[in-house]
Motif scaffolding. Sequence first.
Motif, PDB file in Angstrom:
ATOM      1  N   PRO A   3       0.801  -1.231   0.000  1.00 33.95           N
ATOM      2  CA  PRO A   3       0.000   0.000   0.000  1.00 33.95           C
ATOM      3  C   PRO A   3       0.830   1.276   0.000  1.00 33.95           C
ATOM      4  O   PRO A   3       0.423   2.285  -0.544  1.00 33.95           O
ATOM      5  CB  PRO A   3      -0.831  -0.118   1.276  1.00 33.95           C
ATOM      6  N   PRO A  24      -8.752   0.293  -5.276  1.00 29.48           N
ATOM      7  CA  PRO A  24      -8.698   0.101  -3.820  1.00 29.48           C
ATOM      8  C   PRO A  24      -7.858  -1.114  -3.424  1.00 29.48           C
ATOM      9  O   PRO A  24      -7.371  -1.183  -2.294  1.00 29.48           O
ATOM     10  CB  PRO A  24     -10.167  -0.066  -3.426  1.00 29.48           C
ATOM     11  N   LEU A  27      -4.597  -0.387  -1.824  1.00 25.06           N
ATOM     12  CA  LEU A  27      -4.660   0.344  -0.560  1.00 25.06           C
ATOM     13  C   LEU A  27      -4.951  -0.589   0.608  1.00 25.06           C
ATOM     14  O   LEU A  27      -5.441  -1.698   0.412  1.00 25.06           O
ATOM     15  CB  LEU A  27      -5.774   1.392  -0.631  1.00 25.06           C
ATOM     16  N   GLU A  28      -4.692  -0.102   1.808  1.00 31.09           N
ATOM     17  CA  GLU A  28      -5.119  -0.796   3.021  1.00 31.09           C
ATOM     18  C   GLU A  28      -6.472  -0.190   3.403  1.00 31.09           C
ATOM     19  O   GLU A  28      -6.556   0.807   4.125  1.00 31.09           O
ATOM     20  CB  GLU A  28      -4.086  -0.607   4.126  1.00 31.09           C
ATOM     21  N   VAL A  29      -7.533  -0.774   2.869  1.00 32.06           N
ATOM     22  CA  VAL A  29      -8.886  -0.232   2.994  1.00 32.06           C
ATOM     23  C   VAL A  29      -9.449  -0.469   4.390  1.00 32.06           C
ATOM     24  O   VAL A  29      -9.352  -1.567   4.942  1.00 32.06           O
ATOM     25  CB  VAL A  29      -9.812  -0.841   1.926  1.00 32.06           C
ATOM     26  N   GLU A  32     -15.273   0.533   2.499  1.00 33.60           N
ATOM     27  CA  GLU A  32     -15.640   0.935   1.144  1.00 33.60           C
ATOM     28  C   GLU A  32     -17.094   0.569   0.918  1.00 33.60           C
ATOM     29  O   GLU A  32     -17.544  -0.519   1.258  1.00 33.60           O
ATOM     30  CB  GLU A  32     -14.774   0.223   0.104  1.00 33.60           C
ATOM     31  N   PHE A  39      -9.253   4.622   3.852  1.00 35.84           N
ATOM     32  CA  PHE A  39      -8.057   3.777   3.783  1.00 35.84           C
ATOM     33  C   PHE A  39      -6.918   4.423   4.556  1.00 35.84           C
ATOM     34  O   PHE A  39      -6.919   5.625   4.803  1.00 35.84           O
ATOM     35  CB  PHE A  39      -7.655   3.539   2.324  1.00 35.84           C
ATOM     36  N   HIS A  40      -5.953   3.586   4.916  1.00 34.98           N
ATOM     37  CA  HIS A  40      -4.758   4.105   5.580  1.00 34.98           C
ATOM     38  C   HIS A  40      -3.948   4.886   4.543  1.00 34.98           C
ATOM     39  O   HIS A  40      -3.746   4.407   3.418  1.00 34.98           O
ATOM     40  CB  HIS A  40      -3.933   2.960   6.171  1.00 34.98           C
TER      41      HIS A  40
END
Length: 121
Positions: A3, A24, A27-29, A32, A39-40
């Motif tokens: 991420p 997404p 990413l570190e979601v 959602e 996200f982070h």
Amino acid sequence: MDPSSAGAGYRGDDFYCDVAIPHPDRLEVVHEDDRVLAFHHTRPFWAVHIVVVPKRHIPSLTAATAADEADVRALLELVQAVAREVESTHGAAAVLTNLGAYQDSKHLHVHIHSGNRVVAP
């Protein structure tokens, strides 16, 4: 994909429309749904640093109109829920949005953070 590399080398002006929302999986979601994404942060400024964005493009908080009401409401509801969790887990939380020249990415987004700063301003 790591991420932290999701935005590596990005040079545009809307990271959220160009990278985060369509990808997404990079990413570190945190959350959602059809209206919002949390996200982070890919390059965190604080020990805990989460970003919440509406999926529909809204340039900024001050640019939001009545037509954006449902998306802004969904954004604020998620900001509240994430901030509540961060506060509960870490003992404190701050909520921040940037405007104008302070806004690197020209898409409404809210930072939720806690803990020590991990990079210089």
